[in-house]
Design an enzyme around this catalytic site. Structure first.
Site, short mmCIF file in Angstrom:
data_model
loop_
_atom_site.label_atom_id
_atom_site.label_comp_id
_atom_site.label_asym_id
_atom_site.label_seq_id
_atom_site.Cartn_x
_atom_site.Cartn_y
_atom_site.Cartn_z
N ASP A 196 -20.05 12.31 25.77
CA ASP A 196 -20.24 10.80 26.49
C ASP A 196 -20.24 9.68 25.45
OD1 ASP A 196 -20.22 12.04 29.00
OD2 ASP A 196 -22.53 12.18 28.73
N ASN A 248 -24.78 7.57 30.66
CA ASN A 248 -24.32 7.69 28.96
C ASN A 248 -23.19 7.02 28.42
OD1 ASN A 248 -26.61 9.66 29.38
ND2 ASN A 248 -25.02 11.46 29.45
O1 RIB Z 1 -22.70 14.76 29.77
C1 RIB Z 1 -24.14 14.92 29.66
C2 RIB Z 1 -24.68 14.63 30.96
O2 RIB Z 1 -24.06 15.57 32.23
C3 RIB Z 1 -26.12 14.80 31.14
O3 RIB Z 1 -26.80 13.53 30.85
C4 RIB Z 1 -26.31 14.99 32.61
O4 RIB Z 1 -26.98 14.10 33.38
C5 RIB Z 1 -25.19 15.41 33.19
O5 RIB Z 1 -24.56 14.53 34.04
#
Ligand code: RIB
Length: 296
Positions: free
Chosen positions: A243, A42
């Site tokens: 993210d 992400n």
């Molecule tokens: O921050 C979100 C993410 O946390 C998700 O996409 C999931 O895979 C976890 O890693």
């Protein structure tokens, strides 16, 4: 400036729920989707969509081709991603009617990073490069030591926080990007101002970005401090909002933009991400963020 991200790749199984299932309860979901995700991927996608030069490293299994496709589709250099004989990591995510989530992780291939692999990747990087890390791959203490020794600037998103992080030499971290829960877990203090003061006492050379959910975000270093409120939106899925913020923040910083400008761009990008479903699919591109910033 090149940004190397050695980070997780998870297949996100996302269940829409009335409420998040309680211990001992069985509940039917309203919907299910499968999205590419993982904090590592992400953040690489957010970096790339913000305009950064991104190299993603990490491990997938034979079922992880989707992540190579995501890299190709977003201009992320994927040459350091290794396909190994282990299942790709995955996450079981429940989203409730107020867009809050709960996440269960299975590390799988994400936790198969080896010292040889780290050395091989870092051989191509050095001073002037940035390394971004989260806590969903193994060997963080080794990665941090080796990268610091080679002169990379290290940004750490200590998420999800757990005891394994205690083995990381945090004095080697140049930029912390974390939320209030992680800040509380690291410092033992729970008010945001106290967390900032304590983190700067513990790591006086570091730059700190503390995200506060609906209450915005704070940037602080030894000389300055800035606050950024959130942009209000109707949230449908908060997954990957942090993210998105991280990717945009690091990109803006590497571009040399002022901290208030970087914070504003990151907050706007995160607000767009929460208005959409999924992790990777929810992350906006730079043009969209800049256009949205012009709107009243
Ligand atoms: O921050 C979100 C993410 O946390 C998700 O996409 C999931 O895979 C976890 O890693």
């Amino acid at each position: 400036m090149r940004i190397l991200n050695i980070g997780s790749m998870n297949l996100d199984y996302v269940y829409t729920m009335d409420h998040i299932v309680q211990p001992g309860e069985t509940a039917a979901s309203l919907d299910r989707n499968v999205f590419p995700g993982g904090k590592g991927m992400n953040q690489s996608v957010a970096l790339a969509r913000a305009g950064a030069d991104v190299y993603h490293g990490g491990m997938i299994g034979p079922d992880g081709q989707l992540f190579l496709d995501v890299c190709a589709g977003n201009g992320i250099k994927s040459g350091y991603i290794r396909c190994i004989e282990a299942p790709t990591g995955h996450a079981i995510i429940q989203i409730d009617s107020s867009a809050q989530n709960s996440i269960l992780l299975y590390g799988g291939a994400n936790r198969c990073v080896t010292e040889e692999y780290v050395d091989e990747v870092l051989a191509d990087f050095g001073e002037g490069d940035v390394l971004l890390l989260q806590n969903e791959v193994n060997l963080l203490p080794y990665i941090v030591d080796r990268a610091y020794g080679k002169g990379l600037l290290i940004a750490l998103n200590p998420s999800p926080f757990d005891d394994r992080l205690n083995a990381v030499d945090m004095d080697k971290i140049g930029i912390f990007i974390l939320n209030e829960v992680e800040g509380c877990q690291i410092t033992g203090l729970c008010a945001s101002d106290d967390i900032i003061v304590k983190l700067l006492q513990m790591y006086p050379r570091a730059r700190i970005v503390l995200t506060l959910g609906e209450d915005g975000a704070v940037y602080a270093d030894a000389r300055q401090k800035y606050y950024q409120p959130v942009f209000e939106v109707r949230a449908v899925d908060t997954t990957a909002a942090g993210d998105t913020f991280t990717g945009y923040f690091l990109t803006g910083l590497c571009e040399g933009k002022s901290i208030p400008e970087v914070l504003k761009m990151s907050a706007k990008a995160a607000s767009i991400a929460v208005s959409r479903k999924g992790a990777v699919p929810s992350i906006p591109g730079r043009a969209e963020v800049e256009e949205a910033l012009k709107e009243k």
